[in-house]
Design a protein around this motif. Structure first.
Motif, mmCIF file in Angstrom:
data_model
loop_
_atom_site.group_PDB
_atom_site.id
_atom_site.type_symbol
_atom_site.label_atom_id
_atom_site.label_comp_id
_atom_site.label_asym_id
_atom_site.label_seq_id
_atom_site.Cartn_x
_atom_site.Cartn_y
_atom_site.Cartn_z
ATOM 1 N N GLY A 57 4.672 -2.376 0.897
ATOM 2 C CA GLY A 57 4.134 -1.015 0.983
ATOM 3 C C GLY A 57 2.911 -0.950 1.884
ATOM 4 N N GLY A 58 2.945 -1.707 2.976
ATOM 5 C CA GLY A 58 1.775 -1.807 3.862
ATOM 6 C C GLY A 58 1.665 -0.708 4.905
ATOM 7 N N SER A 59 2.638 0.231 4.905
ATOM 8 C CA SER A 59 2.637 1.240 5.978
ATOM 9 C C SER A 59 1.811 2.471 5.648
ATOM 10 N N SER A 60 1.353 2.596 4.406
ATOM 11 C CA SER A 60 0.691 3.845 4.016
ATOM 12 C C SER A 60 -0.264 3.611 2.848
ATOM 13 N N GLY A 61 -1.181 4.519 2.649
ATOM 14 C CA GLY A 61 -2.012 4.599 1.443
ATOM 15 C C GLY A 61 -2.724 3.311 1.052
ATOM 16 N N LEU A 110 10.785 -4.504 5.594
ATOM 17 C CA LEU A 110 11.125 -5.088 4.292
ATOM 18 C C LEU A 110 11.387 -3.950 3.306
ATOM 19 N N ASP A 111 12.619 -3.880 2.833
ATOM 20 C CA ASP A 111 12.967 -2.875 1.819
ATOM 21 C C ASP A 111 13.067 -3.590 0.473
ATOM 22 N N VAL A 112 12.149 -3.310 -0.435
ATOM 23 C CA VAL A 112 12.146 -4.050 -1.707
ATOM 24 C C VAL A 112 13.368 -3.718 -2.568
ATOM 25 N N CYS A 138 2.473 -6.840 -4.740
ATOM 26 C CA CYS A 138 3.636 -5.964 -4.909
ATOM 27 C C CYS A 138 3.121 -4.540 -5.127
ATOM 28 N N ASN A 139 3.030 -3.834 -4.011
ATOM 29 C CA ASN A 139 2.392 -2.512 -4.020
ATOM 30 C C ASN A 139 3.390 -1.396 -3.725
ATOM 31 N N ALA A 140 4.529 -1.710 -3.101
ATOM 32 C CA ALA A 140 5.486 -0.658 -2.711
ATOM 33 C C ALA A 140 5.865 0.176 -3.931
ATOM 34 N N GLY A 141 5.871 1.468 -3.760
ATOM 35 C CA GLY A 141 6.233 2.305 -4.899
ATOM 36 C C GLY A 141 6.453 3.743 -4.495
ATOM 37 N N GLU A 176 14.159 0.997 -9.596
ATOM 38 C CA GLU A 176 14.625 0.138 -8.494
ATOM 39 C C GLU A 176 13.457 -0.285 -7.605
ATOM 40 N N THR A 177 12.638 0.673 -7.215
ATOM 41 C CA THR A 177 11.526 0.335 -6.305
ATOM 42 C C THR A 177 10.334 -0.218 -7.084
ATOM 43 N N CYS A 178 9.907 0.516 -8.113
ATOM 44 C CA CYS A 178 8.636 0.150 -8.770
ATOM 45 C C CYS A 178 8.753 -1.118 -9.624
ATOM 46 N N VAL A 218 0.863 -3.820 -8.401
ATOM 47 C CA VAL A 218 0.145 -2.547 -8.492
ATOM 48 C C VAL A 218 0.877 -1.692 -9.530
ATOM 49 N N SER A 219 0.274 -1.619 -10.700
ATOM 50 C CA SER A 219 0.823 -0.800 -11.780
ATOM 51 C C SER A 219 0.165 0.578 -11.684
ATOM 52 N N SER A 220 -0.341 1.108 -12.781
ATOM 53 C CA SER A 220 -0.956 2.446 -12.749
ATOM 54 C C SER A 220 -1.620 2.714 -14.090
ATOM 55 N N VAL A 221 -2.601 3.606 -14.096
ATOM 56 C CA VAL A 221 -3.142 4.077 -15.375
ATOM 57 C C VAL A 221 -2.019 4.772 -16.166
ATOM 58 N N PRO A 274 -4.342 1.572 -10.766
ATOM 59 C CA PRO A 274 -5.074 2.672 -10.132
ATOM 60 C C PRO A 274 -4.929 3.958 -10.932
ATOM 61 N N GLY A 275 -5.999 4.757 -10.920
ATOM 62 C CA GLY A 275 -5.898 6.149 -11.361
ATOM 63 C C GLY A 275 -5.559 6.986 -10.138
ATOM 64 N N ASP A 276 -5.835 8.296 -10.228
ATOM 65 C CA ASP A 276 -5.469 9.192 -9.115
ATOM 66 C C ASP A 276 -6.114 8.742 -7.804
ATOM 67 N N THR A 293 -3.364 9.483 -1.360
ATOM 68 C CA THR A 293 -2.493 8.736 -0.434
ATOM 69 C C THR A 293 -1.266 9.587 -0.087
ATOM 70 N N GLY A 294 -0.297 8.968 0.566
ATOM 71 C CA GLY A 294 0.956 9.659 0.868
ATOM 72 C C GLY A 294 1.889 9.767 -0.336
ATOM 73 N N PHE A 295 1.454 9.211 -1.472
ATOM 74 C CA PHE A 295 2.289 9.173 -2.678
ATOM 75 C C PHE A 295 2.697 10.590 -3.130
ATOM 76 N N THR A 296 1.728 11.518 -3.044
ATOM 77 C CA THR A 296 1.964 12.891 -3.523
ATOM 78 C C THR A 296 3.102 13.542 -2.720
ATOM 79 N N ALA A 297 3.015 13.438 -1.393
ATOM 80 C CA ALA A 297 4.037 14.078 -0.547
ATOM 81 C C ALA A 297 5.390 13.386 -0.694
ATOM 82 N N ALA A 298 5.370 12.082 -1.010
ATOM 83 C CA ALA A 298 6.628 11.325 -1.112
ATOM 84 C C ALA A 298 7.313 11.526 -2.467
ATOM 85 N N ARG A 299 6.607 12.142 -3.435
ATOM 86 C CA ARG A 299 7.191 12.293 -4.780
ATOM 87 C C ARG A 299 8.455 13.136 -4.714
HETATM 88 N N1 LIG Z 1 -1.648 7.345 -5.312
HETATM 89 C C1 LIG Z 1 -1.866 7.266 -6.610
HETATM 90 O O1 LIG Z 1 -2.487 8.168 -7.235
HETATM 91 C C2 LIG Z 1 -1.393 6.057 -7.372
HETATM 92 C C3 LIG Z 1 -1.833 5.893 -8.698
HETATM 93 C C4 LIG Z 1 -1.399 4.785 -9.425
HETATM 94 C C5 LIG Z 1 -0.558 3.849 -8.826
HETATM 95 N N2 LIG Z 1 -0.146 4.034 -7.535
HETATM 96 C C6 LIG Z 1 0.748 3.028 -6.971
HETATM 97 O O2 LIG Z 1 0.200 2.518 -5.773
HETATM 98 C C7 LIG Z 1 1.244 1.972 -4.968
HETATM 99 C C8 LIG Z 1 1.053 2.421 -3.534
HETATM 100 O O3 LIG Z 1 1.266 3.819 -3.455
HETATM 101 P P1 LIG Z 1 0.383 4.782 -2.549
HETATM 102 O O4 LIG Z 1 -0.356 5.676 -3.462
HETATM 103 O O5 LIG Z 1 -0.345 4.037 -1.515
HETATM 104 O O6 LIG Z 1 1.549 5.683 -1.916
HETATM 105 P P2 LIG Z 1 2.102 5.828 -0.425
HETATM 106 O O7 LIG Z 1 1.001 6.208 0.501
HETATM 107 O O8 LIG Z 1 3.278 6.735 -0.531
HETATM 108 O O9 LIG Z 1 2.592 4.358 -0.061
HETATM 109 C C9 LIG Z 1 3.759 3.812 -0.635
HETATM 110 C C10 LIG Z 1 4.173 2.608 0.178
HETATM 111 O O10 LIG Z 1 5.334 2.029 -0.428
HETATM 112 C C11 LIG Z 1 6.278 1.792 0.595
HETATM 113 N N3 LIG Z 1 7.633 1.791 0.031
HETATM 114 C C12 LIG Z 1 8.270 2.773 -0.660
HETATM 115 N N4 LIG Z 1 9.523 2.399 -0.960
HETATM 116 C C13 LIG Z 1 9.689 1.146 -0.436
HETATM 117 C C14 LIG Z 1 10.760 0.230 -0.414
HETATM 118 N N5 LIG Z 1 11.951 0.499 -0.963
HETATM 119 N N6 LIG Z 1 10.568 -0.968 0.205
HETATM 120 C C15 LIG Z 1 9.381 -1.262 0.787
HETATM 121 N N7 LIG Z 1 8.333 -0.429 0.798
HETATM 122 C C16 LIG Z 1 8.491 0.766 0.202
HETATM 123 C C17 LIG Z 1 6.047 2.892 1.612
HETATM 124 O O11 LIG Z 1 6.475 2.500 2.909
HETATM 125 P P3 LIG Z 1 7.869 2.948 3.580
HETATM 126 O O12 LIG Z 1 8.094 4.391 3.216
HETATM 127 O O13 LIG Z 1 7.617 2.713 5.041
HETATM 128 O O14 LIG Z 1 8.884 2.022 3.023
HETATM 129 C C18 LIG Z 1 4.519 2.960 1.608
HETATM 130 O O15 LIG Z 1 3.976 1.988 2.474
HETATM 131 C C19 LIG Z 1 2.558 2.445 -5.595
HETATM 132 O O16 LIG Z 1 3.139 1.384 -6.331
HETATM 133 C C20 LIG Z 1 2.111 3.558 -6.549
HETATM 134 O O17 LIG Z 1 2.968 3.714 -7.641
HETATM 135 C C21 LIG Z 1 -0.544 5.107 -6.803
#
Ligand SMILES: NC(=O)c1ccc[n+]([C@@H]2O[C@H](COP(=O)([O-])OP(=O)(O)OC[C@H]3O[C@@H](n4cnc5c(N)ncnc54)[C@H](OP(=O)(O)O)[C@@H]3O)[C@@H](O)[C@H]2O)c1
Length: 274
Positions: A12-16, A56-58, A83-86, A106-108, A134-137, A179-181, A184-190
């Protein structure tokens, strides 16, 4: 023989959080292989020389195995994995199909397991390894309408703790970051489950309000650097913590959830999100 972390495989190194973790790890002098489906890293990381973008697709065993094998050929060792991808899905339980729920796990969850399983043989052989998930609150606070996200993150948390007991005799340590809130790009990807998008669902209005509040909190949340900093700090230690919840307010929430009677804890969460 590795005695400290030099080479890190990060998913998950491409974002957030992952993008920021790659940057901070590189600044700290680690060699970072930053995996994601896009296989991209930020311009700053690309210019650094010690961050290598990896496709790398997890969710795909072959993709994970190929990435790990390539790094082992190039470096001879992988000392740490992060292991951060999610991703997140939202939906009332009644409106979530088993396939949609499986996609979340599957992913998380299984994504982390695939990567960890692929690196364990070489970590065991070198009698050294650091595994960070990388789990979550949301693993300790049950979030309604994101039940499968909460469940997948709770699974990751308990998996990491149990794994630490299995591998400690091989010089391998495990840590979960909660992590808590975080903004990142997580919100838009939901994704929202198909039935939950149907305005005739009895859960429709409450879900919109609940997820809307959560998304607002995320977008006004911590910078990704706060979580990335916590990850890097653990990788520099000779003994990692078992769990780390960045920021004092989230630490307090984590503690309260465990101390309060469950009914009271659920009442409070319900007031906020249901
Ligand atoms: N943001 C929050 O509030 C928050 C809170 C608690 C926990 N977290 C956790 O933090 C982690 C990182 O999330 P983020 O907030 O940084 O969100 P993000 O900006 O959406 O980043 C998610 C990353 O995961 C990668 N990813 C998604 N599916 C994948 C797959 N099948 N294989 C490989 N990579 C994949 C994405 O890259 P590609 O799309 O290029 O594959 C992206 O780099 C996640 O596990 C999330 O659950 C986030």
């Amino acid at each position: 023989m590795a005695t400290r972390v030099q080479t890190v495989l990060l998913t998950g190194g491409s974002s957030g959080i992952g993008a920021e973790t790659a940057r901070l790890l590189a600044l700290a002098g680690f060699k970072v292989y930053a995996g994601s489906r896009r296989g991209t890293v930020s311009e700053e990381c690309a210019a650094m020389g010690n961050v290598v973008p990896v496709v790398l697709d997890v969710n795909n065993q072959e993709s994970v195995d190929t990435a790990v094998a390539d790094i082992l050929v190039k470096e001879g060792h992988i000392d740490a994995v992060v292991c951060n991808a999610g991703n997140g899905i939202a939906g009332a339980v009644e409106n979530t199909t088993v396939d949609e729920a499986k996609y979340q796990f599957e992913t998380c969850f299984f994504g982390a397991h695939r990567v960890i399983r692929a690196v364990l043989p070489s970590m065991r052989a070198q009698k050294f390894g650091r595994i960070i998930t990388v789990s979550s609150v949301a693993a300790v606070v049950p979030i309604p309408y994101q039940t499968f996200y909460s469940s997948a993150k709770a699974a990751v948390l308990i998996y990491t703790k149990a794994l630490s007991l299995e591998v400690k005799g091989f010089g391998i340590q495990c840590c979960s970051i909660l992590p808590g809130d975080t903004k990142t790009g997580f919100t838009a990807a939901r994704k929202v489950t198909a039935e939950s998008e149907d305005s005739s669902s009895v859960y429709y209005e409450t879900l919109k309000k609940s997820v809307g509040r959560m998304e607002h909190d995320e977008q006004n949340g911590m910078p990704a650097g706060k979580i990335a900093g916590a990850i890097v700090k653990q990788l520099k230690k000779s003994r990692m913590a078992s769990t780390v919840t960045p920021r004092i307010d989230y630490k307090a929430i984590n503690l309260l959830v465990r101390l309060l009677p469950t009914k009271l804890m659920l009442w409070i969460v319900g007031k906020l999100y249901a």
